[in-house]
Design a protein around this motif. Structure first.
Motif, PDB file in Angstrom:
ATOM      1  N   GLY A 130       0.932  -1.129  -0.025  1.00 37.39           N
ATOM      2  CA  GLY A 130      -0.061   0.003  -0.173  1.00 37.39           C
ATOM      3  C   GLY A 130       1.044   1.280   0.100  1.00 37.39           C
ATOM      4  O   GLY A 130       2.031   1.238   0.063  1.00 37.39           O
ATOM      5  N   TRP A 131       0.280   2.480  -0.075  1.00 34.60           N
ATOM      6  CA  TRP A 131       1.010   3.730  -0.200  1.00 34.60           C
ATOM      7  C   TRP A 131      -0.012   4.804   0.393  1.00 34.60           C
ATOM      8  O   TRP A 131      -1.197   4.602   0.447  1.00 34.60           O
ATOM      9  N   TYR A 132       0.369   5.884   0.792  1.00 36.17           N
ATOM     10  CA  TYR A 132      -0.366   7.094   0.999  1.00 36.17           C
ATOM     11  C   TYR A 132      -0.500   7.996  -0.130  1.00 36.17           C
ATOM     12  O   TYR A 132       0.725   8.418  -0.419  1.00 36.17           O
ATOM     13  N   GLN A 133      -1.478   8.558  -0.273  1.00 33.86           N
ATOM     14  CA  GLN A 133      -1.742   9.596  -1.225  1.00 33.86           C
ATOM     15  C   GLN A 133      -2.955  10.326  -1.051  1.00 33.86           C
ATOM     16  O   GLN A 133      -3.757   9.784  -0.650  1.00 33.86           O
ATOM     17  N   SER A 134      -3.152  11.428  -1.822  1.00 34.56           N
ATOM     18  CA  SER A 134      -4.304  12.330  -1.771  1.00 34.56           C
ATOM     19  C   SER A 134      -5.099  11.916  -3.095  1.00 34.56           C
ATOM     20  O   SER A 134      -4.496  11.788  -4.032  1.00 34.56           O
ATOM     21  N   PHE A 135      -6.340  11.798  -2.676  1.00 27.76           N
ATOM     22  CA  PHE A 135      -7.231  11.563  -3.857  1.00 27.76           C
ATOM     23  C   PHE A 135      -8.432  12.550  -3.699  1.00 27.76           C
ATOM     24  O   PHE A 135      -9.655  11.797  -3.051  1.00 27.76           O
ATOM     25  N   PRO A 136      -8.302  13.438  -4.213  1.00 26.19           N
ATOM     26  CA  PRO A 136      -9.215  14.665  -4.092  1.00 26.19           C
ATOM     27  C   PRO A 136     -10.493  14.494  -4.992  1.00 26.19           C
ATOM     28  O   PRO A 136     -10.284  13.670  -5.892  1.00 26.19           O
ATOM     29  N   PRO A 137     -11.502  15.002  -5.125  1.00 29.69           N
ATOM     30  CA  PRO A 137     -12.709  15.042  -5.836  1.00 29.69           C
ATOM     31  C   PRO A 137     -12.059  15.237  -7.403  1.00 29.69           C
ATOM     32  O   PRO A 137     -11.394  15.943  -7.432  1.00 29.69           O
ATOM     33  N   ASN A 138     -12.720  14.427  -8.166  1.00 25.86           N
ATOM     34  CA  ASN A 138     -12.338  14.933  -9.655  1.00 25.86           C
ATOM     35  C   ASN A 138     -11.075  14.346  -9.972  1.00 25.86           C
ATOM     36  O   ASN A 138     -10.261  14.713 -10.873  1.00 25.86           O
TER      37      ASN A 138
ATOM     38  N   HIS B 270      -2.328  -3.299 -15.680  1.00 24.34           N
ATOM     39  CA  HIS B 270      -2.371  -2.083 -14.716  1.00 24.34           C
ATOM     40  C   HIS B 270      -3.589  -1.895 -14.001  1.00 24.34           C
ATOM     41  O   HIS B 270      -4.548  -2.337 -14.276  1.00 24.34           O
ATOM     42  N   ILE B 271      -3.570  -1.009 -13.031  1.00 25.33           N
ATOM     43  CA  ILE B 271      -4.459  -0.490 -12.060  1.00 25.33           C
ATOM     44  C   ILE B 271      -4.779   0.787 -11.961  1.00 25.33           C
ATOM     45  O   ILE B 271      -3.621   1.714 -12.144  1.00 25.33           O
ATOM     46  N   THR B 272      -5.975   1.389 -12.166  1.00 24.75           N
ATOM     47  CA  THR B 272      -6.176   2.689 -12.115  1.00 24.75           C
ATOM     48  C   THR B 272      -6.912   3.134 -11.036  1.00 24.75           C
ATOM     49  O   THR B 272      -7.908   2.298 -10.525  1.00 24.75           O
ATOM     50  N   ILE B 273      -6.802   4.562 -10.431  1.00 23.68           N
ATOM     51  CA  ILE B 273      -7.512   4.933  -9.312  1.00 23.68           C
ATOM     52  C   ILE B 273      -8.218   6.329  -9.658  1.00 23.68           C
ATOM     53  O   ILE B 273      -7.254   7.095 -10.111  1.00 23.68           O
ATOM     54  N   ASP B 274      -9.210   6.462  -9.759  1.00 27.05           N
ATOM     55  CA  ASP B 274     -10.033   8.021  -9.927  1.00 27.05           C
ATOM     56  C   ASP B 274     -10.984   8.220  -8.748  1.00 27.05           C
ATOM     57  O   ASP B 274     -11.282   7.113  -8.039  1.00 27.05           O
ATOM     58  N   ARG B 275     -11.201   9.341  -8.647  1.00 27.78           N
ATOM     59  CA  ARG B 275     -12.152   9.924  -7.765  1.00 27.78           C
ATOM     60  C   ARG B 275     -13.122  11.084  -8.160  1.00 27.78           C
ATOM     61  O   ARG B 275     -12.785  11.916  -8.781  1.00 27.78           O
ATOM     62  N   GLN B 276     -14.551  10.507  -8.144  1.00 30.95           N
ATOM     63  CA  GLN B 276     -15.438  11.605  -8.453  1.00 30.95           C
ATOM     64  C   GLN B 276     -16.140  11.704  -7.132  1.00 30.95           C
ATOM     65  O   GLN B 276     -15.296  12.222  -6.121  1.00 30.95           O
ATOM     66  N   ARG B 277     -17.351  11.335  -6.938  1.00 33.34           N
ATOM     67  CA  ARG B 277     -18.024  11.258  -5.613  1.00 33.34           C
ATOM     68  C   ARG B 277     -17.495  10.167  -4.796  1.00 33.34           C
ATOM     69  O   ARG B 277     -17.097  10.394  -3.473  1.00 33.34           O
ATOM     70  N   TYR B 278     -17.260   9.087  -5.413  1.00 33.38           N
ATOM     71  CA  TYR B 278     -16.596   7.578  -4.711  1.00 33.38           C
ATOM     72  C   TYR B 278     -15.287   7.529  -5.407  1.00 33.38           C
ATOM     73  O   TYR B 278     -15.058   8.163  -6.546  1.00 33.38           O
ATOM     74  N   LEU B 279     -14.606   6.627  -4.753  1.00 29.72           N
ATOM     75  CA  LEU B 279     -13.306   6.243  -5.246  1.00 29.72           C
ATOM     76  C   LEU B 279     -13.609   5.148  -6.431  1.00 29.72           C
ATOM     77  O   LEU B 279     -14.490   4.373  -6.324  1.00 29.72           O
TER      78      LEU B 279
ATOM     79  N   GLU C   2     -12.391  -5.099 -14.915  1.00 25.57           N
ATOM     80  CA  GLU C   2     -13.357  -4.496 -13.978  1.00 25.57           C
ATOM     81  C   GLU C   2     -13.143  -3.272 -13.167  1.00 25.57           C
ATOM     82  O   GLU C   2     -11.943  -3.101 -12.979  1.00 25.57           O
ATOM     83  N   THR C   3     -14.088  -2.388 -13.377  1.00 23.62           N
ATOM     84  CA  THR C   3     -13.968  -1.303 -12.534  1.00 23.62           C
ATOM     85  C   THR C   3     -14.864  -1.088 -11.432  1.00 23.62           C
ATOM     86  O   THR C   3     -16.105  -1.531 -11.635  1.00 23.62           O
ATOM     87  N   ARG C   4     -14.600  -1.013 -10.148  1.00 24.82           N
ATOM     88  CA  ARG C   4     -15.367  -0.949  -8.892  1.00 24.82           C
ATOM     89  C   ARG C   4     -15.420   0.559  -8.173  1.00 24.82           C
ATOM     90  O   ARG C   4     -14.647   1.121  -8.211  1.00 24.82           O
ATOM     91  N   ARG C   5     -16.757   0.870  -7.957  1.00 21.41           N
ATOM     92  CA  ARG C   5     -16.995   2.026  -7.163  1.00 21.41           C
ATOM     93  C   ARG C   5     -16.931   1.710  -5.579  1.00 21.41           C
ATOM     94  O   ARG C   5     -17.702   0.713  -5.183  1.00 21.41           O
ATOM     95  N   MET C   6     -16.148   2.559  -4.883  1.00 25.75           N
ATOM     96  CA  MET C   6     -16.027   2.164  -3.506  1.00 25.75           C
ATOM     97  C   MET C   6     -15.979   3.127  -2.611  1.00 25.75           C
ATOM     98  O   MET C   6     -15.633   4.301  -3.122  1.00 25.75           O
ATOM     99  N   ARG C   7     -16.219   3.118  -1.211  1.00 29.58           N
ATOM    100  CA  ARG C   7     -15.926   4.112  -0.122  1.00 29.58           C
ATOM    101  C   ARG C   7     -14.791   3.467   0.624  1.00 29.58           C
ATOM    102  O   ARG C   7     -14.437   2.526   0.347  1.00 29.58           O
ATOM    103  N   SER C   8     -14.436   4.472   1.338  1.00 28.35           N
ATOM    104  CA  SER C   8     -13.096   4.109   2.108  1.00 28.35           C
ATOM    105  C   SER C   8     -13.821   3.114   3.382  1.00 28.35           C
ATOM    106  O   SER C   8     -15.015   3.294   3.363  1.00 28.35           O
ATOM    107  N   GLU C   9     -12.821   2.531   3.880  1.00 28.97           N
ATOM    108  CA  GLU C   9     -13.063   1.532   4.900  1.00 28.97           C
ATOM    109  C   GLU C   9     -13.975   0.512   4.597  1.00 28.97           C
ATOM    110  O   GLU C   9     -14.440  -0.589   5.159  1.00 28.97           O
TER     111      GLU C   9
END
Length: 280
Positions: free
Chosen positions: A132-140, A165-174, A252-259
């Motif tokens: 894992g790693w630490y990073q900011s994922f602000p909206p948009n 490869h793996i991608t991480i985006d953030r709109q309202r959710y991750l 697959e692309t999955r929408r998720m919340r933290s925790e």
């Protein structure tokens, strides 16, 4: 995919008690990156800590004979690796040298560490990556693809057993997109045919370029993972692609919340994902 419910059930049963696992420290430590990581680390620690998270990924392989997998993927040819992907989660070359562009934390710092341990200790799974790693994922936030190249080295293919490869985006959710291929070596005769050396009778064959001109499959069809008609395969980037046999893949692309813990899988490989919001 056929076979998926059994895989999901086995995995969930293997690590169901970990939901009460103790949380590691929330702040990143001042120690070095993951032991096997290269020094090629992006300056992500300098990023503004808005919507700051610890992103965790566990990539695992189910110990199963590929011949027992119901999914028949050998006739599918995924698109070749994108040379424009420069960000790396973890990539291991033929000599075992590890490269990453993330400041990775060790496995024992992860919330998912107990899940990874239980799966590994069951004897039914092999953990290919737990980090894992630490990073900011602000909206948009629109993340760049992170390259993955792990598992056994396939000498004839010239790449690792699990790549993508793996991608991480953030709109309202991750949103996490997983794009991984699971390969196995071609039988020797098929390797020779793919390289244009001999045919099924052991005779000399046409070159890979000529085979590419003769094939009826378009590059667009291959890029979409379409079925290949016949044994000829077009030449991509100057080399016959692929020189390994596809076992399964994850698209697959999955929408998720933290925790929340999410599990994305195929019959032979799976990915556990967890985001921990870090309060500043």
């Amino acid at each position: 995919m056929r076979g998926r419910p059994v895989f999901i059930l086995a995995a969930l049963l293997a690590f169901s008690p970990w939901v009460t696992a103790q949380e590691p420290a929330e702040a990143p430590t001042a120690g070095a990156p993951e032991e096997q990581s290269s020094s090629n680390v992006s300056p992500q620690s300098e990023a503004p800590r808005e919507d700051y998270y610890r992103a965790e990924f566990v990539i695992l392989e189910r110990k199963v004979d590929p011949a027992d997998v119901n999914e028949k993927m050998a006739s599918r040819v995924p698109e070749p690796p994108d040379p424009d992907i420069t960000e790396i989660l973890r990539a291991v070359d033929r000599n075992g040298v590890v490269e990453t562009t993330r400041k990775l934390v060790s496995r024992d710092q992860l919330y998912l560490s107990s899940a990874a341990n239980r799966l590994e200790n069951s004897g039914r799974f092999r953990i290919l990556l737990a980090t894992g790693w630490y990073q900011s994922f602000p909206p948009n936030f629109e993340g760049e693809p992170l390259r993955v190249a792990i598992g056994d080295w396939l000498p004839d293919a010239g790449h690792r057993e699990v790549e993508g490869h793996i991608t991480i985006d953030r709109q309202r959710y991750l949103h996490v997109g997983v794009h991984l291929n699971h390969w196995e070596p071609l039988p020797d005769k098929e390797i020779m045919q793919a390289s244009g050396t001999v045919d099924s009778q052991g005779d000399a064959t046409v070159s890979a370029d000529e085979e590419a001109e003769q094939t009826q499959d378009t590059l667009a069809n291959i890029a979409e993972g379409g079925d290949i008609q016949g044994t000829n395969q077009p030449e991509l980037s100057g080399e016959a692609w692929p020189k390994a046999q596809l076992v399964t893949w994850i698209r697959e692309t999955r929408r998720m919340r933290s925790e929340e813990v999410h599990f994305l899988d195929s019959p032979t490989i799976g990915v556990l994902v967890f985001f921990k919001k870090i309060e500043q």
